[in-house]
Motif scaffolding. Sequence first.
Motif, short mmCIF file in Angstrom:
data_model
loop_
_atom_site.label_atom_id
_atom_site.label_comp_id
_atom_site.label_asym_id
_atom_site.label_seq_id
_atom_site.Cartn_x
_atom_site.Cartn_y
_atom_site.Cartn_z
N GLU A 95 -2.46 6.97 13.70
CA GLU A 95 -1.03 7.26 13.53
C GLU A 95 -0.27 5.98 13.13
O GLU A 95 0.60 6.02 12.27
CB GLU A 95 -0.43 7.86 14.82
N VAL A 96 -0.63 4.86 13.75
CA VAL A 96 0.04 3.60 13.41
C VAL A 96 -0.26 3.23 11.95
O VAL A 96 0.64 2.86 11.19
CB VAL A 96 -0.41 2.46 14.36
N LEU A 97 -1.51 3.36 11.57
CA LEU A 97 -1.88 2.99 10.19
C LEU A 97 -1.21 3.90 9.17
O LEU A 97 -0.77 3.46 8.11
CB LEU A 97 -3.39 3.02 10.02
N LEU A 98 -1.13 5.18 9.49
CA LEU A 98 -0.46 6.12 8.58
C LEU A 98 1.01 5.75 8.42
O LEU A 98 1.61 5.96 7.38
CB LEU A 98 -0.58 7.56 9.09
N TYR A 99 1.56 5.18 9.48
CA TYR A 99 2.97 4.79 9.45
C TYR A 99 3.20 3.52 8.63
O TYR A 99 4.19 3.41 7.91
CB TYR A 99 3.46 4.59 10.89
N ILE A 100 2.27 2.57 8.71
CA ILE A 100 2.56 1.29 8.04
C ILE A 100 1.82 1.06 6.73
O ILE A 100 2.26 0.25 5.93
CB ILE A 100 2.32 0.07 8.96
N ALA A 101 0.69 1.73 6.52
CA ALA A 101 -0.07 1.45 5.29
C ALA A 101 0.63 2.09 4.10
O ALA A 101 1.29 3.12 4.23
CB ALA A 101 -1.49 1.98 5.42
N THR A 102 0.49 1.46 2.96
CA THR A 102 1.15 2.01 1.77
C THR A 102 0.17 2.13 0.62
O THR A 102 -0.85 1.43 0.57
CB THR A 102 2.30 1.10 1.31
N GLN A 103 0.51 3.01 -0.28
CA GLN A 103 -0.34 3.23 -1.45
C GLN A 103 -0.25 2.01 -2.37
O GLN A 103 0.77 1.33 -2.41
CB GLN A 103 0.12 4.48 -2.18
N GLU A 104 -1.32 1.78 -3.08
CA GLU A 104 -1.38 0.70 -4.07
C GLU A 104 -1.23 -0.67 -3.45
O GLU A 104 -1.00 -1.65 -4.15
CB GLU A 104 -0.32 0.88 -5.18
N LYS A 105 -1.31 -0.75 -2.12
CA LYS A 105 -1.21 -2.07 -1.51
C LYS A 105 -2.39 -2.24 -0.55
O LYS A 105 -2.25 -2.10 0.65
CB LYS A 105 0.12 -2.19 -0.75
N PRO A 106 -3.57 -2.49 -1.13
CA PRO A 106 -4.75 -2.60 -0.27
C PRO A 106 -4.66 -3.81 0.64
O PRO A 106 -4.11 -4.84 0.26
CB PRO A 106 -5.91 -2.76 -1.26
N ASN A 107 -5.17 -3.66 1.85
CA ASN A 107 -5.23 -4.76 2.80
C ASN A 107 -6.59 -4.68 3.47
O ASN A 107 -6.80 -3.92 4.40
CB ASN A 107 -4.09 -4.64 3.82
N ASN A 108 -7.53 -5.46 2.93
CA ASN A 108 -8.90 -5.37 3.41
C ASN A 108 -9.08 -5.83 4.84
O ASN A 108 -9.98 -5.37 5.54
CB ASN A 108 -9.85 -6.13 2.48
N GLU A 109 -8.25 -6.75 5.27
CA GLU A 109 -8.35 -7.20 6.66
C GLU A 109 -7.96 -6.08 7.62
O GLU A 109 -8.54 -5.93 8.68
CB GLU A 109 -7.49 -8.44 6.89
N VAL A 110 -6.99 -5.28 7.23
CA VAL A 110 -6.59 -4.14 8.07
C VAL A 110 -7.72 -3.11 8.10
O VAL A 110 -8.04 -2.56 9.16
CB VAL A 110 -5.27 -3.52 7.57
N LEU A 111 -8.34 -2.88 6.97
CA LEU A 111 -9.46 -1.94 6.93
C LEU A 111 -10.61 -2.46 7.80
O LEU A 111 -11.21 -1.70 8.59
CB LEU A 111 -9.93 -1.74 5.48
N ARG A 112 -10.91 -3.75 7.70
CA ARG A 112 -11.96 -4.35 8.55
C ARG A 112 -11.61 -4.20 10.02
O ARG A 112 -12.47 -3.94 10.86
CB ARG A 112 -12.10 -5.84 8.25
N LEU A 113 -10.33 -4.42 10.33
CA LEU A 113 -9.89 -4.34 11.72
C LEU A 113 -10.12 -2.95 12.29
O LEU A 113 -10.70 -2.80 13.38
CB LEU A 113 -8.41 -4.72 11.81
N ILE A 114 -9.69 -1.93 11.58
CA ILE A 114 -9.84 -0.58 12.13
C ILE A 114 -11.32 -0.18 12.20
O ILE A 114 -11.76 0.43 13.17
CB ILE A 114 -8.98 0.47 11.35
N LEU A 115 -12.11 -0.58 11.20
CA LEU A 115 -13.54 -0.24 11.24
C LEU A 115 -14.22 -0.91 12.44
O LEU A 115 -15.03 -0.30 13.13
CB LEU A 115 -14.23 -0.66 9.93
N ASN A 116 -13.87 -2.17 12.68
CA ASN A 116 -14.43 -2.87 13.83
C ASN A 116 -13.98 -2.24 15.14
O ASN A 116 -14.78 -2.09 16.08
CB ASN A 116 -14.02 -4.35 13.81
N CYS A 117 -12.70 -1.90 15.23
CA CYS A 117 -12.19 -1.28 16.46
C CYS A 117 -12.92 0.02 16.73
O CYS A 117 -13.32 0.30 17.87
CB CYS A 117 -10.68 -1.04 16.37
N LEU A 118 -13.10 0.84 15.70
CA LEU A 118 -13.79 2.12 15.89
C LEU A 118 -15.26 1.90 16.25
O LEU A 118 -15.82 2.60 17.10
CB LEU A 118 -13.68 2.99 14.63
#
Length: 250
Positions: A95-118
Motif C-alpha cells: 500500500e505504501v509503495l502504491l502510494y509513493i511510486a510513480t510511473q516512468e520513474k524507476p527506483n531500483n533501490e526501492v525495488l531491491r528494498l521491497i524484494l529483500n524485505c519480502l
Amino acid sequence: MLTLNGLVLRERSLKDNDKFLDILTDTHGLIEVCAKGVKKPGSKNASVSQAFCYAKYCLSDTGGRYYLNSAEPIRTFFELSGDMEKFALASYFSEVLLYIATQEKPNNEVLRLILNCLHFLCLGNRPILLLKSIFELRLMSETGYTPNLIGCCECYAYTSDDMQFDMKNGRMFCGHCIGPRDLADYYPLDVNLLHYLRYIALTDMERLFSIKVRKEYLGNLNEITERYCELRLEKQFNTLNFFKELINGK
Ligand SMILES: [Zn+2]
C-alpha cells in the motif's frame, strides 16, 4: 514488445477473466498492466498475475496501455498468504509503495528494498517488527527523505545523552539546543536507538539486513520509523491498522 523485471504489488479483478496488475518494475517504475484471461482455469499466466510474484514480464504496449503476453517467475512470495501477520505486513508495504511510486520513474533501490524485505519476511529469520522498521525508514531515505542523523542540527554534536529526534522534520537536537518547545512529535534517542536509525538510513543495501537490534528496542524503533513515515507522507494506511490489530491482539 517490452521485457522488464517487476513485482506485482496489487491485482484487481475485472470482468471476463481479466485482471489489472500494478507492477513495480526495474525500468518503468510503477505500471498498470492488463492481464487478459488469467482467471480462466489452466491459464499459463495465472500464477504470474498474482500479488507478490516477482517475474520477468513480457508486455506489449498498445496505445499507452500495457498488456501481459508472457512471464517467467523469478521469485514468488506466495507463501506469505499462509501467515496472517506476514501477509498483513506485506500488504502494508504494497500500500505504501502504491502510494509513493510513480510511473516512468524507476527506483531500483526501492525495488531491491521491497524484494529483500519480502525475502526475509518469508524466511522468518528476522523479527517481523525489524523488517517493518527497515522498510519504513529505508524507503524514506531512498525516496528523498533521508533524516539528518549526522548530529544535532544546531551544534553538530554527534552524540548526546539527551538527543531528541524531530520526527516531523527529520532532524535532531541535543539536550543543550532543544530549548523549551512542544515535544509532541519528538522522540528521545539514546545511543543505541540513534545507532540503529543511522545504520538503517545510511548503510549499504548489502549490509542493511545484517543489523542486530536488541529486542527491547524493537518497539521504540517501530514507533519512530512508523511515525516518521506517516509524517513525511502525510498519510495513514489502512493495512497498517490491520497489521497493528493483529500484532496487538496476540
Ligand atoms: Zn546541539
